[in-house]
Design an enzyme around this catalytic site. Structure first.
Site, PDB file in Angstrom:
ATOM      1  N   SER A 185     -14.320 -23.723  -1.227  1.00 35.22           N
ATOM      2  CA  SER A 185     -14.937 -24.044  -0.075  1.00 35.22           C
ATOM      3  C   SER A 185     -16.411 -24.199  -0.426  1.00 35.22           C
ATOM      4  O   SER A 185     -16.854 -24.817  -1.263  1.00 35.22           O
ATOM      5  CB  SER A 185     -14.543 -23.061   1.027  1.00 35.22           C
ATOM      6  OG  SER A 185     -14.793 -23.729   2.158  1.00 35.22           O
ATOM      7  N   ASP A 209     -10.684 -26.919  -3.135  1.00 34.63           N
ATOM      8  CA  ASP A 209     -11.003 -27.552  -1.804  1.00 34.63           C
ATOM      9  C   ASP A 209     -12.558 -27.332  -1.450  1.00 34.63           C
ATOM     10  O   ASP A 209     -12.806 -26.922  -0.198  1.00 34.63           O
ATOM     11  CB  ASP A 209     -10.087 -27.021  -0.672  1.00 34.63           C
ATOM     12  CG  ASP A 209      -9.775 -28.047   0.317  1.00 34.63           C
ATOM     13  OD1 ASP A 209      -9.630 -29.270   0.107  1.00 34.63           O
ATOM     14  OD2 ASP A 209      -9.491 -27.799   1.588  1.00 34.63           O
ATOM     15  N   HIS A 288       2.264 -24.671 -14.580  1.00 36.81           N
ATOM     16  CA  HIS A 288       3.582 -25.581 -14.294  1.00 36.81           C
ATOM     17  C   HIS A 288       3.416 -26.803 -13.401  1.00 36.81           C
ATOM     18  O   HIS A 288       4.297 -27.714 -13.187  1.00 36.81           O
ATOM     19  CB  HIS A 288       4.535 -24.693 -13.670  1.00 36.81           C
ATOM     20  CG  HIS A 288       4.060 -24.204 -12.231  1.00 36.81           C
ATOM     21  ND1 HIS A 288       2.712 -23.363 -12.124  1.00 36.81           N
ATOM     22  CD2 HIS A 288       4.454 -24.049 -11.037  1.00 36.81           C
ATOM     23  CE1 HIS A 288       2.572 -23.042 -11.016  1.00 36.81           C
ATOM     24  NE2 HIS A 288       3.926 -23.346 -10.332  1.00 36.81           N
TER      25      HIS A 288
END
Length: 335
Positions: A185, A209, A288
């Protein structure tokens, strides 16, 4: 009949929460003056984006980056931190810091601190996998101020982190190419500024993000030149539904899990936003999640990306890549 209609309605609502909004991302996104933004514990706060910043605090932060806490964890002290102090070489020499092991720095977001969930989650992912110097940056002195003040002070805290890492390099000899800076953030823009302070020499900068409000046109936001390899993971970038993330490309490689707007199993922007660091921690353990290169925003939105593959996240200090990537994940850990 009524039961059938109710079931269909519930399914439709849930599906809408897990499927990306079919809208293009835009640099032109504008926020209203008042928005809701979460703290590190998930409580929402009303933020005035036009508030006058606290200039006295900002001046202090600018003058004294040593206000930040640098807390070291290693496999020798996985739960009890050791405090490293800028310009105090003994604080480093007398700690468990080992220049032969890679270093990862984790920076939290607004209204958060060293105990916020992101920090132990990422710390444990690294220490359970390999010998690592995990440094948690606690920048609560600024982060606990109002959002407008915190956002404006982020570049100074980032420069302070960069200066600290330069000092760490001078004391231990650890190369910047053994350092990985991870921020969530507001912390994503913070680590970008730290990498900039180092002349883009850190091996990796990972922006989880990156915050959107007050950052769309901000020249101090994280950018591709902040590290040797800069990666962003976008999970809450929907400009039509009050996304908390910036929702546009800011890095060498930008990943958009599930389209980057709404995440499976999430019903709130807070859940979508936090999923970025949850996904990253999972990739450190499992490596993954694999994205497909997208050639347009339309491909990204409609999940028709068919380009080259690139693994999202992980702890690979020699990782390279560029472009915009889409991948789909599960609803539960490890996603």
């Amino acid at each position: 009949m009524r039961k059938s209609l109710l079931c269909l309605l519930i399914i439709a609502v849930y599906t809408a929460s897990a499927v990306p909004v079919t809208s293009e991302y835009s640099e032109d996104r504008t926020y209203p003056r008042y928005i809701e933004f979460p703290d590190g514990e998930g409580k929402m706060h009303t933020v005035d984006l036009e508030a006058e910043p606290d200039m006295e605090l900002l001046n202090e932060i600018e003058r004294n980056p040593a206000n930040n806490l640098y807390l070291l964890y290693t496999r020798r002290n996985p739960r009890n931190s050791q405090t490293l102090v800028i310009n105090n070489a003994n604080s480093i020499r007398n700690s468990n810091f080992n220049a032969a092991h890679p270093t990862v720095v984790v920076a939290h977001g607004w209204l958060s601190n060293q105990n916020t969930n992101i920090n132990p989650t990422i710390r444990d992912a690294y220490l359970n996998k390999a010998e690592t110097n995990v440094i948690i940056l606690d920048w609560r002195r600024l982060a606990l101020s109002d959002y407008a003040t915190a956002a404006r002070g982020v570049p100074a805290v980032g420069r302070g982190l960069g200066q600290f890492l330069a000092f760490l390099n001078s004391v231990t000899g650890q190369a910047f190419t053994s350092m990985h800076l991870v921020g969530f953030s507001l912390g994503a823009h913070l680590v970008g500024n730290a990498g900039r302070e180092l002349g883009g020499r850190a091996a990796r900068v990972t922006a989880l993000d990156p915050a959107g409000p007050l950052w769309n046109y901000n020249s101090n936001r994280v950018n591709p030149r902040d590290g040797v390899y800069v990666e962003a993971i976008h999970t809450d970038g929907g400009y039509t539904i009050g996304g908390l993330g910036i929702g546009s490309n800011v890095a060498n490689a930008d990943f958009y899990p599930n389209g980057g707007i709404s995440q499976p199993g999430c019903l709130t922007n807070l859940c979508n936003h936090n999923r970025a660091w949850e996904l990253f921690a999972a990739t450190v353990t499992y490596n993954h999640l694999v994205g497909r290169l997208c050639t347009s925003q339309t491909q990204l939105t409609w999940n028709t990306c068919r380009g080259a593959q690139l693994r999202m996240g992980n702890d690979d200090l020699r990782k390279t890549g560029s472009g915009m990537y889409r991948l789909d994940t599960g609803r539960r850990y490890p996603y």
